[in-house]
Write a protein that holds these residues in place. Sequence first.
Motif, short mmCIF file in Angstrom:
data_model
loop_
_atom_site.label_atom_id
_atom_site.label_comp_id
_atom_site.label_asym_id
_atom_site.label_seq_id
_atom_site.Cartn_x
_atom_site.Cartn_y
_atom_site.Cartn_z
N LEU A 201 0.86 -1.18 0.00
CA LEU A 201 0.00 0.00 0.00
C LEU A 201 0.90 1.23 0.00
O LEU A 201 1.75 1.39 0.87
CB LEU A 201 -0.92 -0.01 1.22
CG LEU A 201 -1.94 -1.15 1.28
CD1 LEU A 201 -2.72 -1.10 2.59
CD2 LEU A 201 -2.89 -1.09 0.10
N VAL A 202 0.72 2.10 -1.00
CA VAL A 202 1.57 3.28 -1.13
C VAL A 202 1.23 4.27 -0.02
O VAL A 202 0.06 4.65 0.13
CB VAL A 202 1.39 3.93 -2.51
CG1 VAL A 202 2.20 5.22 -2.60
CG2 VAL A 202 1.79 2.94 -3.61
N PRO A 203 2.21 4.69 0.78
CA PRO A 203 1.93 5.58 1.91
C PRO A 203 1.27 6.89 1.46
O PRO A 203 1.63 7.46 0.43
CB PRO A 203 3.32 5.85 2.50
CG PRO A 203 4.17 4.72 2.03
CD PRO A 203 3.64 4.33 0.69
N GLY A 204 0.29 7.32 2.24
CA GLY A 204 -0.35 8.61 2.00
C GLY A 204 -1.13 8.69 0.72
O GLY A 204 -1.33 9.79 0.18
N SER A 205 -1.61 7.57 0.22
CA SER A 205 -2.34 7.58 -1.05
C SER A 205 -3.51 6.61 -0.97
O SER A 205 -3.71 5.93 0.03
CB SER A 205 -1.42 7.16 -2.20
OG SER A 205 -1.25 5.75 -2.22
N ARG A 206 -4.27 6.56 -2.04
CA ARG A 206 -5.31 5.53 -2.17
C ARG A 206 -4.93 4.58 -3.31
O ARG A 206 -5.76 4.20 -4.13
CB ARG A 206 -6.68 6.19 -2.42
CG ARG A 206 -6.72 7.20 -3.54
CD ARG A 206 -8.12 7.80 -3.65
NE ARG A 206 -8.25 8.70 -4.77
CZ ARG A 206 -8.55 10.00 -4.66
NH1 ARG A 206 -8.74 10.53 -3.46
NH2 ARG A 206 -8.69 10.75 -5.73
N ASN A 207 -3.65 4.23 -3.33
CA ASN A 207 -3.12 3.37 -4.38
C ASN A 207 -2.35 2.21 -3.78
O ASN A 207 -1.70 2.36 -2.74
CB ASN A 207 -2.18 4.15 -5.31
CG ASN A 207 -2.85 5.31 -6.00
OD1 ASN A 207 -2.92 6.40 -5.43
ND2 ASN A 207 -3.35 5.09 -7.19
N ALA A 208 -2.43 1.08 -4.44
CA ALA A 208 -1.63 -0.09 -4.09
C ALA A 208 -0.70 -0.39 -5.25
O ALA A 208 -1.08 -0.27 -6.43
CB ALA A 208 -2.51 -1.29 -3.80
N LEU A 209 0.54 -0.76 -4.93
CA LEU A 209 1.49 -1.22 -5.93
C LEU A 209 1.48 -2.74 -5.88
O LEU A 209 1.89 -3.34 -4.89
CB LEU A 209 2.89 -0.67 -5.63
CG LEU A 209 4.04 -1.23 -6.48
CD1 LEU A 209 3.79 -1.01 -7.97
CD2 LEU A 209 5.37 -0.62 -6.07
N LEU A 210 0.99 -3.35 -6.95
CA LEU A 210 0.95 -4.80 -7.05
C LEU A 210 2.06 -5.24 -8.00
O LEU A 210 2.14 -4.77 -9.14
CB LEU A 210 -0.41 -5.25 -7.58
CG LEU A 210 -0.68 -6.76 -7.67
CD1 LEU A 210 -2.18 -7.05 -7.56
CD2 LEU A 210 -0.16 -7.35 -8.99
N VAL A 211 2.94 -6.10 -7.52
CA VAL A 211 4.03 -6.60 -8.35
C VAL A 211 3.96 -8.12 -8.42
O VAL A 211 3.55 -8.78 -7.46
CB VAL A 211 5.41 -6.15 -7.83
CG1 VAL A 211 5.56 -4.64 -7.92
CG2 VAL A 211 5.65 -6.61 -6.41
N ALA A 212 4.34 -8.65 -9.56
CA ALA A 212 4.35 -10.10 -9.76
C ALA A 212 5.56 -10.45 -10.61
O ALA A 212 6.04 -9.63 -11.41
CB ALA A 212 3.07 -10.56 -10.45
N ARG A 213 6.07 -11.67 -10.43
CA ARG A 213 7.29 -12.05 -11.15
C ARG A 213 7.11 -13.37 -11.87
O ARG A 213 6.46 -14.29 -11.35
CB ARG A 213 8.47 -12.14 -10.18
CG ARG A 213 9.82 -12.08 -10.88
CD ARG A 213 10.96 -12.03 -9.90
NE ARG A 213 12.21 -11.68 -10.60
CZ ARG A 213 13.41 -11.79 -10.07
NH1 ARG A 213 13.55 -12.21 -8.82
NH2 ARG A 213 14.48 -11.47 -10.76
#
Length: 277
Positions: A201-213
């Motif tokens: 969860l990106v601090p101070g935002s309403r965004n999530a960073l989803l990563v996959a490999r």
Amino acid sequence: PYQFLQVHESEGSDRPARTTLVINEGLDSFHSLAIAGSAFTDGAYYDYHAVAPILASDGDPSAQLRALSVGDAAGTLRQIYAAVHPGISVDAVDIDAVTMALGDEFFTMPKASGKRYAIDGRVFLSQSRERWDIIHVDAYAHQVYVPAHLASREFFQAAYDHLNKGGVLACNVGALSLDDAVLAAVANTVRSVFEDVRIMLVPGSRNALLVARRERPLVVESLAASNAPSGDLQGDDVGRWRSMLATCAAAEWHEWTPQPAPILCDDQPLLDELLFA
């Protein structure tokens, strides 16, 4: 032909001038952002996507990587790459050629080199035979609407097929918490294709960073070992990058395992219902 585009330029007395690309109704959201005197976006979610090459290379600064930006708009991601990862080329895809033209005219910071394509991201992947080490997906309309054909199992399979072994998919997903219904459905869908999926969860935002490999585990510990400063960063940006790396290294990267949440498919686009709910 696709949407109503506005470039807003603000001269704040208490902060540097900001340039934003606003699409359709606006509200308080925007699709591209540039801040005078900085390659970064003052801690907005775009900045955090700059860790993707570290995850794709396990922290090896000598790795020769290529990236693809789906939903590139006015080129904010390429601007950050130019400063942090100047040796990496970034190919850009956006359905609207006018967003790219506005990026050239009003968002004038240096941007990473690479090819540019004015075409729908799903159509582009279906026609391309190239492979990348990082694929960023940040395609939105009307601020919160994720096009269903860019969040289905079939789309993520196409992204997987266009990644080199060890390549990383990085998605921007709007969410306030890990139990957000849209985030859960997108994560579950990505996990049905990729071997390792993590969410921060990106601090101070309403965004999530989803990563996959693809075919290798994500080594988030490589973020703590990464050297800072990096690239062509200047002035205060050196401290910003160092601080962001420390934040990412200390953050909880939630490992996503298959959940009861739905798997999104082309013939059952449930994303609209989840978004409205």
